[in-house]
Design a protein around this motif. Structure first.
Motif, PDB file in Angstrom:
ATOM      1  N   PHE A  97       0.870  -1.173   0.000  1.00  0.00           N
ATOM      2  CA  PHE A  97       0.000   0.000   0.000  1.00  0.00           C
ATOM      3  C   PHE A  97       0.909   1.226   0.000  1.00  0.00           C
ATOM      4  CE2 PHE A  97      -3.237   2.832   2.035  1.00  0.00           C
ATOM      5  CZ  PHE A  97      -4.301   2.549   1.193  1.00  0.00           C
ATOM      6  N   PRO A  98       0.429   2.361  -0.500  1.00  0.00           N
ATOM      7  CA  PRO A  98       1.279   3.555  -0.445  1.00  0.00           C
ATOM      8  C   PRO A  98       1.658   3.905   0.992  1.00  0.00           C
ATOM      9  CG  PRO A  98      -0.580   3.911  -1.918  1.00  0.00           C
ATOM     10  CD  PRO A  98      -0.836   2.618  -1.200  1.00  0.00           C
ATOM     11  N   PRO A  99       2.734   4.681   1.164  1.00  0.00           N
ATOM     12  CA  PRO A  99       3.131   5.094   2.523  1.00  0.00           C
ATOM     13  C   PRO A  99       2.007   5.875   3.204  1.00  0.00           C
ATOM     14  CG  PRO A  99       4.817   5.699   0.913  1.00  0.00           C
ATOM     15  CD  PRO A  99       3.629   5.217   0.140  1.00  0.00           C
ATOM     16  N   ASP A 100       1.978   5.853   4.527  1.00  0.00           N
ATOM     17  CA  ASP A 100       0.959   6.568   5.286  1.00  0.00           C
ATOM     18  C   ASP A 100       1.123   8.070   5.048  1.00  0.00           C
ATOM     19  OD1 ASP A 100      -0.768   7.674   7.113  1.00  0.00           O
ATOM     20  OD2 ASP A 100      -0.172   6.366   8.764  1.00  0.00           O
ATOM     21  N   ALA A 101       0.219   8.637   4.270  1.00  0.00           N
ATOM     22  CA  ALA A 101       0.319  10.053   3.881  1.00  0.00           C
ATOM     23  C   ALA A 101       0.211  10.988   5.082  1.00  0.00           C
ATOM     24  CB  ALA A 101      -0.759  10.381   2.854  1.00  0.00           C
ATOM     25  N   ARG A 102      -0.356  10.516   6.190  1.00  0.00           N
ATOM     26  CA  ARG A 102      -0.478  11.352   7.382  1.00  0.00           C
ATOM     27  C   ARG A 102       0.885  11.701   7.965  1.00  0.00           C
ATOM     28  NH1 ARG A 102      -4.569   7.422  10.449  1.00  0.00           N
ATOM     29  NH2 ARG A 102      -2.906   6.041   9.750  1.00  0.00           N
ATOM     30  N   LYS A 103       1.912  10.903   7.616  1.00  0.00           N
ATOM     31  CA  LYS A 103       3.271  11.150   8.129  1.00  0.00           C
ATOM     32  C   LYS A 103       4.068  12.067   7.212  1.00  0.00           C
ATOM     33  CE  LYS A 103       3.488   6.681  10.471  1.00  0.00           C
ATOM     34  NZ  LYS A 103       4.117   5.355  10.497  1.00  0.00           N
ATOM     35  N   ASN A 104       3.491  12.417   6.075  1.00  0.00           N
ATOM     36  CA  ASN A 104       4.191  13.268   5.109  1.00  0.00           C
ATOM     37  C   ASN A 104       4.153  14.723   5.594  1.00  0.00           C
ATOM     38  OD1 ASN A 104       4.821  14.860   2.728  1.00  0.00           O
ATOM     39  ND2 ASN A 104       4.493  12.980   1.545  1.00  0.00           N
ATOM     40  N   PRO A 105       5.338  15.386   5.695  1.00  0.00           N
ATOM     41  CA  PRO A 105       5.356  16.769   6.161  1.00  0.00           C
ATOM     42  C   PRO A 105       4.502  17.712   5.302  1.00  0.00           C
ATOM     43  CG  PRO A 105       7.599  16.015   5.594  1.00  0.00           C
ATOM     44  CD  PRO A 105       6.665  14.859   5.426  1.00  0.00           C
ATOM     45  N   ASN A 106       4.337  17.399   4.020  1.00  0.00           N
ATOM     46  CA  ASN A 106       3.513  18.224   3.128  1.00  0.00           C
ATOM     47  C   ASN A 106       2.032  18.208   3.521  1.00  0.00           C
ATOM     48  OD1 ASN A 106       5.468  19.016   0.906  1.00  0.00           O
ATOM     49  ND2 ASN A 106       5.717  16.808   0.899  1.00  0.00           N
ATOM     50  N   LYS A 158       5.270  17.631 -15.876  1.00  0.00           N
ATOM     51  CA  LYS A 158       5.522  18.716 -14.918  1.00  0.00           C
ATOM     52  C   LYS A 158       5.036  18.295 -13.533  1.00  0.00           C
ATOM     53  CE  LYS A 158       5.212  22.340 -18.382  1.00  0.00           C
ATOM     54  NZ  LYS A 158       4.373  23.394 -18.961  1.00  0.00           N
ATOM     55  N   ALA A 159       5.888  18.480 -12.531  1.00  0.00           N
ATOM     56  CA  ALA A 159       5.535  18.085 -11.165  1.00  0.00           C
ATOM     57  C   ALA A 159       4.538  19.074 -10.556  1.00  0.00           C
ATOM     58  CB  ALA A 159       6.777  18.005 -10.301  1.00  0.00           C
ATOM     59  N   VAL A 160       3.579  18.553  -9.822  1.00  0.00           N
ATOM     60  CA  VAL A 160       2.591  19.354  -9.104  1.00  0.00           C
ATOM     61  C   VAL A 160       2.805  19.094  -7.613  1.00  0.00           C
ATOM     62  CG1 VAL A 160       0.127  19.750  -8.703  1.00  0.00           C
ATOM     63  CG2 VAL A 160       0.925  19.153 -10.994  1.00  0.00           C
ATOM     64  N   GLU A 161       2.941  20.173  -6.832  1.00  0.00           N
ATOM     65  CA  GLU A 161       3.108  20.016  -5.383  1.00  0.00           C
ATOM     66  C   GLU A 161       1.764  19.649  -4.754  1.00  0.00           C
ATOM     67  OE1 GLU A 161       5.816  19.874  -3.564  1.00  0.00           O
ATOM     68  OE2 GLU A 161       7.014  20.202  -5.377  1.00  0.00           O
ATOM     69  N   THR A 162       1.766  18.595  -3.952  1.00  0.00           N
ATOM     70  CA  THR A 162       0.532  18.130  -3.309  1.00  0.00           C
ATOM     71  C   THR A 162       0.789  17.793  -1.844  1.00  0.00           C
ATOM     72  OG1 THR A 162       0.778  15.734  -3.617  1.00  0.00           O
ATOM     73  CG2 THR A 162      -0.046  16.996  -5.511  1.00  0.00           C
ATOM     74  N   VAL A 163      -0.264  17.394  -1.152  1.00  0.00           N
ATOM     75  CA  VAL A 163      -0.137  16.998   0.257  1.00  0.00           C
ATOM     76  C   VAL A 163       0.695  15.721   0.436  1.00  0.00           C
ATOM     77  CG1 VAL A 163      -2.237  18.114   1.084  1.00  0.00           C
ATOM     78  CG2 VAL A 163      -2.356  15.786   0.183  1.00  0.00           C
ATOM     79  N   VAL A 164       0.915  14.979  -0.642  1.00  0.00           N
ATOM     80  CA  VAL A 164       1.741  13.765  -0.545  1.00  0.00           C
ATOM     81  C   VAL A 164       3.096  13.961  -1.238  1.00  0.00           C
ATOM     82  CG1 VAL A 164      -0.227  12.214  -0.302  1.00  0.00           C
ATOM     83  CG2 VAL A 164       0.681  12.675  -2.588  1.00  0.00           C
ATOM     84  N   GLY A 165       3.430  15.215  -1.522  1.00  0.00           N
ATOM     85  CA  GLY A 165       4.687  15.514  -2.191  1.00  0.00           C
ATOM     86  C   GLY A 165       4.462  15.765  -3.677  1.00  0.00           C
ATOM     87  N   PRO A 166       5.561  16.020  -4.423  1.00  0.00           N
ATOM     88  CA  PRO A 166       5.415  16.316  -5.853  1.00  0.00           C
ATOM     89  C   PRO A 166       4.947  15.102  -6.645  1.00  0.00           C
ATOM     90  CG  PRO A 166       7.739  16.187  -5.235  1.00  0.00           C
ATOM     91  CD  PRO A 166       6.957  16.059  -3.979  1.00  0.00           C
TER      92      PRO A 166
END
Length: 202
Positions: A97-106, A158-166
């Protein structure tokens, strides 16, 4: 099926082999015949490419027949309902599963906003939020809501900045940074079996 096929291909590329490869009919309740075959084949691990509904039943019936091999699968198995269906048999299950997005500083600001509404943004919640951010950026850049125009812009990479990173996409529309983590479903201090916090590898 595609997930199981690719996993088998990767296993064989590393010198492993399958002792059996079976399909199931989703929605069935009795998988005892399949479990008997798995037991007779003396499998070390069962890789399942389907959803938690059937996985939970198969797991429960595996343990009922004394088959202790762990089950492993993809994100279709990642739902707390797996435990409701499988019961104690869910313990030891492995899922990607993807990494726990709640731990992402973004995600800090979004996390605070969800918590203020008493929502725990687990699972795919923050990934869905990121998807909306990607669409919003594409719409702002193109001045359009036309699907073809948005796709063309996104496929430029093109990278888009999001809550889970670019996040960026290749010409086919596949994400260029697919992160996955292996989770083991374990019993926590509260006695409940869960996958969160039980990352094994990146």
């Amino acid at each position: 099926k595609g997930l199981a096929d690719e996993t088998l291909k990767a296993l064989k590329a590393k010198g492993g082999k399958d002792v059996m490869y079976e399909g199931i009919n989703p929605g069935e309740k009795d998988y005892s015949a399949l479990v008997s075959k798995l037991k007779s084949a003396n499998v070390d691990v069962v890789y399942y490419g389907g959803y938690y509904t059937e996985a939970g039943l198969i797991l429960r019936q595996m343990r009922d027949q004394g088959l202790k091999a762990p089950m492993m699968g993809g994100d279709g198995m990642v739902d707390r309902e797996l435990v409701s269906i499988a019961g104690p048999a869910a313990e030891g299950t492995l899922t990607t599963f993807p990494p726990d997005a709640r731990k992402n500083p973004n995600a800090k600001a979004a996390l605070a906003a969800f918590k203020a509404k008493n929502i725990d943004p687990e699972g795919y919640t923050l990934y869905s939020y990121a998807a909306v951010q990607v669409l919003a950026k594409a719409m702002a850049e193109t001045g359009s809501s036309d699907g073809k125009k948005l796709a063309d812009w996104l496929h430029q990479g093109k990278a888009v900045e999001t809550v889970v990173g670019p996040i960026a996409y290749d010409k086919k529309g596949d994400i260029t940074r697919p992160d996955y983590v292996m989770y083991e479903w374990k019993k926590g201090a509260d006695g409940k079996i869960d996958y969160t916090g039980n990352e094994l590898t990146k």
